[in-house]
Design an enzyme around this catalytic site. Structure first.
Site, PDB file in Angstrom:
ATOM      1  N   SER A 202       1.851 -16.312  29.156  1.00  0.00           N
ATOM      2  CA  SER A 202       1.944 -15.236  30.139  1.00  0.00           C
ATOM      3  C   SER A 202       0.924 -14.145  29.861  1.00  0.00           C
ATOM      4  CB  SER A 202       3.356 -14.623  30.102  1.00  0.00           C
ATOM      5  OG  SER A 202       3.431 -13.418  30.840  1.00  0.00           O
ATOM      6  N   TYR A 215      10.792 -11.383  25.644  1.00  0.00           N
ATOM      7  CA  TYR A 215      10.045 -12.340  26.458  1.00  0.00           C
ATOM      8  C   TYR A 215       8.568 -12.365  26.065  1.00  0.00           C
ATOM      9  CZ  TYR A 215       7.843 -14.289  30.694  1.00  0.00           C
ATOM     10  OH  TYR A 215       7.088 -15.031  31.573  1.00  0.00           O
TER      11      TYR A 215
END
Length: 311
Positions: A202, A215
């Site tokens: 990400s 995350y």
């Protein structure tokens, strides 16, 4: 380009195939129309206010002809777009999903509409034995494995690090990074020279994210894992690469519990001032899975709306 005949499942009757096509048509109308769907947010793709765009943009050219791929998180979002594009390029797909059977069935129908075979495998990738189950069912159905796409992930926004419970921390790491270890361990005996592993990291790994501490930490681990696994497997002729999407419109957004105003302005902070669509990300996975990227391993592609990142 002539469309290949549907492969279907071995042993299916004409009546069963007709019934499946009828159900598939209904599902596609719900999840693939691009219309506004006015339902409360949930983890189902069909319940988003605006349906994500998963449809491949161009005719296939056989770049994955005869290949078999496992795609985790394949029921919706980026995973669905990857399944659709891989199928258009000739691959049979094992679609791994957590609990959204309806979305998974819709993705199966999408793959079969491209003339390829698909199975849906329900599994929690964060469980140690899940990888073995997923690979075993894939081999039983298709007899081989060529591509592993580790895409499944989850996130739980928290403004204060003290709000992240031990259970949440363990769960996020189990799904996002432990599951990749388990799947690679199970898949490795079936991956030969020329196979490809593509991991989803990400933009938060490179930029950080104040509200996604656990995350973003897992995404940093995934990038390190990708580069290290590449070094580990390169002598076996197995390439390992990653994709680091920016803000992409998928069920992960409302499912993650983000405030409504954050969801409404999602993606506007990018240079392109909008979120990306799953079908704008899927070509990165295709490129890294096929021989077009035969001289690339340990690399990460960045479909992120023009955001400049280092590393």
């Amino acid at each position: 380009m002539a469309k290949r005949p549907k492969a279907g499942k071995v042993g299916e009757s004409d009546k069963e195939k007709k019934g499946k096509r009828s159900a598939a048509t209904k599902l596609r109308r719900e999840v693939g129309s691009g219309k506004t769907i006015k339902k409360p947010p949930s983890d189902r793709e069909a319940d988003l206010d605006r349906a994500p765009k998963w449809q491949p943009r161009y005719p296939g050219s056989g770049r994955l002809e005869g290949k078999v791929a496992i795609v985790t998180g394949g029921d919706s979002g980026i995973g669905r777009a990857v399944c659709a594009l891989f199928a258009r390029e000739g691959a049979d797909i094992a679609i791994v999903y957590l609990d959204n059977k309806r979305d998974a069935q819709a993705t199966v129908a999408i793959v079969e509409d491209e003339g390829r075979r698909a199975i849906a495998i329900r599994a929690d990738v964060g469980k140690a034995k899940a990888g073995e189950k997923i690979v075993a069912e894939t081999i039983a159905a298709f007899g081989r494995l060529d591509i592993l796409v580790n895409n499944a992930g989850e996130q739980h926004p928290a403004a204060d690090i003290r709000d992240i419970s031990a259970a949440q921390l363990e769960r996020t790491f189990a799904t996002n990074i432990f599951g990749m270890f388990y799947l690679v361990q199970a898949a490795l005996p079936h991956l030969g020279k020329g196979a490809a592993i593509v991991n989803c990291t990400s933009v938060t790994m490179y930029q950080g994210s104040a509200g996604l501490l656990d995350y973003s930490a897992t995404k940093g681990a995934i990038t390190a894992f990708t580069r290290s696994l590449s070094e580990n497997l390169v002598d076996r002729g197995i390439r390992v690469n990653g994709v680091a999407p920016g803000p992409i419109w998928t069920p992960l957004n409302p499912r993650g519990g983000a405030p409504a105003d954050k969801v409404a302005s999602f993606g506007e902070g990018t240079p392109m001032k909008r979120p990306g669509e799953p079908n704008e990300v899927a070509p990165c996975f295709l490129f890294l899975a096929c021989d077009d990227s035969s001289y690339m391993s340990g690399q990460v592609l960045h479909p992120n709306g023009g955001t400049i990142v280092n590393g």
